[in-house]
Design an enzyme around this catalytic site. Structure first.
Site, PDB file in Angstrom:
ATOM      1  N   PHE A 149       0.863  -1.184   0.000  1.00 49.67           N
ATOM      2  CA  PHE A 149       0.000   0.000   0.000  1.00 49.67           C
ATOM      3  C   PHE A 149       0.893   1.225   0.000  1.00 49.67           C
ATOM      4  CE2 PHE A 149      -2.321   3.546   1.769  1.00 49.67           C
ATOM      5  CZ  PHE A 149      -3.500   3.509   1.048  1.00 49.67           C
TER       6      PHE A 149
ATOM      7  N   ASP B  64       9.548   2.543   1.614  1.00 49.95           N
ATOM      8  CA  ASP B  64       8.404   3.375   1.973  1.00 49.95           C
ATOM      9  C   ASP B  64       8.259   3.337   3.494  1.00 49.95           C
ATOM     10  OD1 ASP B  64       5.923   4.427   2.579  1.00 49.95           O
ATOM     11  OD2 ASP B  64       4.856   3.365   0.992  1.00 49.95           O
TER      12      ASP B  64
ATOM     13  N   LYS C 187       3.424  11.560   6.929  1.00 49.71           N
ATOM     14  CA  LYS C 187       2.626  11.406   8.146  1.00 49.71           C
ATOM     15  C   LYS C 187       3.254  12.076   9.372  1.00 49.71           C
ATOM     16  CE  LYS C 187       0.055   7.372   6.528  1.00 49.71           C
ATOM     17  NZ  LYS C 187      -1.183   8.088   6.198  1.00 49.71           N
TER      18      LYS C 187
END
Length: 400
Positions: free
Chosen positions: A140, A225, A254
């Site tokens: 994802f 990632d 984030k």
């Protein structure tokens, strides 16, 4: 207005692209959030790792307020006094030579993909239009057209084709599959050191090291990632540190802004990010002074308040205590740091009902991949708060 009133408005006027729990949050501080009816909840999701520093951290909020009163946006047509300092501090903290700031995590992933392709053509010498990037099953990385083009989740792709070409998929956790998939046209391998949306999936020990060696041998860029698992979430600054490797490119987002403003970045060296020339890539808001000021303070909070060390220590404690719960529904408990997944057996009838039961008892978390409950509270959580949560989690996991 009551919670049901807000929910009715959202259902009537909003696109239905999420299925949230029916809790309407009005304010938050640290690890606690409060709904519009005054109920208090322990946040065990941390906005998918965006609020590692805790909700509304006073230092980060203050940095935002101070910068907001000076200048918020200049665009990259001009320079500003915050971005150079963020560049310098990111480099000093991570050891990477340069960085490229964006806003969302998906934008940062797109940036890394573009850099890898251009590096492949201009530096490695791959024939134009032939570059291949390898990704993993269960990945994802966002929801843009290019990113869902290498997703293996059917729902993420349903109705959104045609898809962007140039991607290959290999089994996550299988280094041999990566090696066999590489061709002379392979420019990069994109991998999550821990798969968050995939269900907090931790690969076999030695996997990332093997992948790093394979990439180096074949002159392929290793891109990690770390948007969800980085910046302290896994108990290290970056989750890849558990295997003592050095990726060529690292993607962060984030928690880079402590949940106070959208900020992301791609970290690398001058050879790779140096392929971008003025006009090749950009973002009106990327690198803006408000975001840069917030990111600078967010990083300082992580380091100065020793939140990474706290994540490692309390994460091990939380994980081990969860493993002691003798629930008939639990298949596996896994994770690193305060990034924990509790996978339920198929006969448990899904994780959603357990998340709803936990919410009624004052703990907010979210199901992922139907059968996994993710526990990832802000890193400012205390042992006492974990113990309070464990008692409730144990009770809920024992229900029929």
């Amino acid at each position: 207005m009551l919670a049901k009133d807000y929910i009715e408005l959202e259902e009537k006027y909003g696109a239905h692209n999420y299925h949230p729990l029916d809790v309407v949050i009005e304010r938050a501080q640290g690890v606690w959030v409060y709904d519009v009816e005054g109920n208090k909840y322990l946040d065990c999701l941390a906005a998918y790792s965006a609020v590692n520093q805790g909700h509304c951290h006073p230092r980060i909020v203050n940095a935002l307020k101070q910068q907001a009163e000076k200048v918020t946006l200049t665009s990259r047509a001009f320079r500003n006094s915050q971005l150079p300092l963020l560049y310098k501090e990111l480099s000093e903290l991570t050891g990477y030579e340069i960085s490229l700031p964006m806003n969302s995590g998906a934008e940062a992933v797109e940036t890394a993909l573009k850099a890898a392709r251009k590096w492949g053509y201009k530096i490695k010498g791959v024939e134009e239009q032939k570059a291949e990037i390898i990704a993993c099953t269960n990945n994802f990385a966002g929801r843009t057209i290019s990113i869902i083009s290498f997703s293996t989740e059917a729902q993420y792709r349903d109705g959104f084709g045609p898809f962007t070409p140039g991607f290959k998929i290999v089994e996550y956790g299988n280094a041999k599959a990566l090696e066999e998939a590489i061709t002379p046209n392979t420019v990069a391998f994109l991998v999550e050191p821990i798969q968050g949306e995939g269900g907090v999936v931790v690969p076999p020990e030695g996997y990332l090291k093997a992948c790093a060696d394979i990439c180096k041998k074949n002159n392929v860029l290793l891109i990690t990632d770390e948007i969800q698992c980085g910046l302290g979430r896994s108990g290290k600054l970056f989750a890849f540190e558990y295997e003592n490797i050095r990726p060529d490119v690292v993607i962060i987002g984030k928690a880079l802004s402590g949940g106070c403003y959208p900020v992301s970045a791609v970290l690398s060296n001058k050879e790779i990010l140096g392929v971008f020339k003025p006009g090749d890539h950009g973002s009106t808001f990327g690198g803006n002074p408000l975001g840069a000021a917030v990111a600078r303070e967010s990083l300082k909070v992580l380091i100065e308040e020793k939140l990474i060390e706290r994540s490692f220590e309390l994460g091990n404690y939380f994980l081990n205590e969860l493993k002691k719960i003798n629930s008939p529904h639990v298949k596996e408990v896994r994770g690193k740091g305060l990034f924990i997944g509790v996978e339920l057996k198929p006969e448990a009838k899904g994780a959603r009902r357990f998340c709803e039961a936990l919410a009624k008892r004052g703990i907010l978390c979210k199901e992922t991949h139907e059968n996994v409950i993710r526990f990832a509270p802000p890193l400012v959580i205390t042992k006492d708060e974990i113990d309070w949560a464990l008692k409730i989690i144990s009770e809920v996991l024992m229900m029929n």
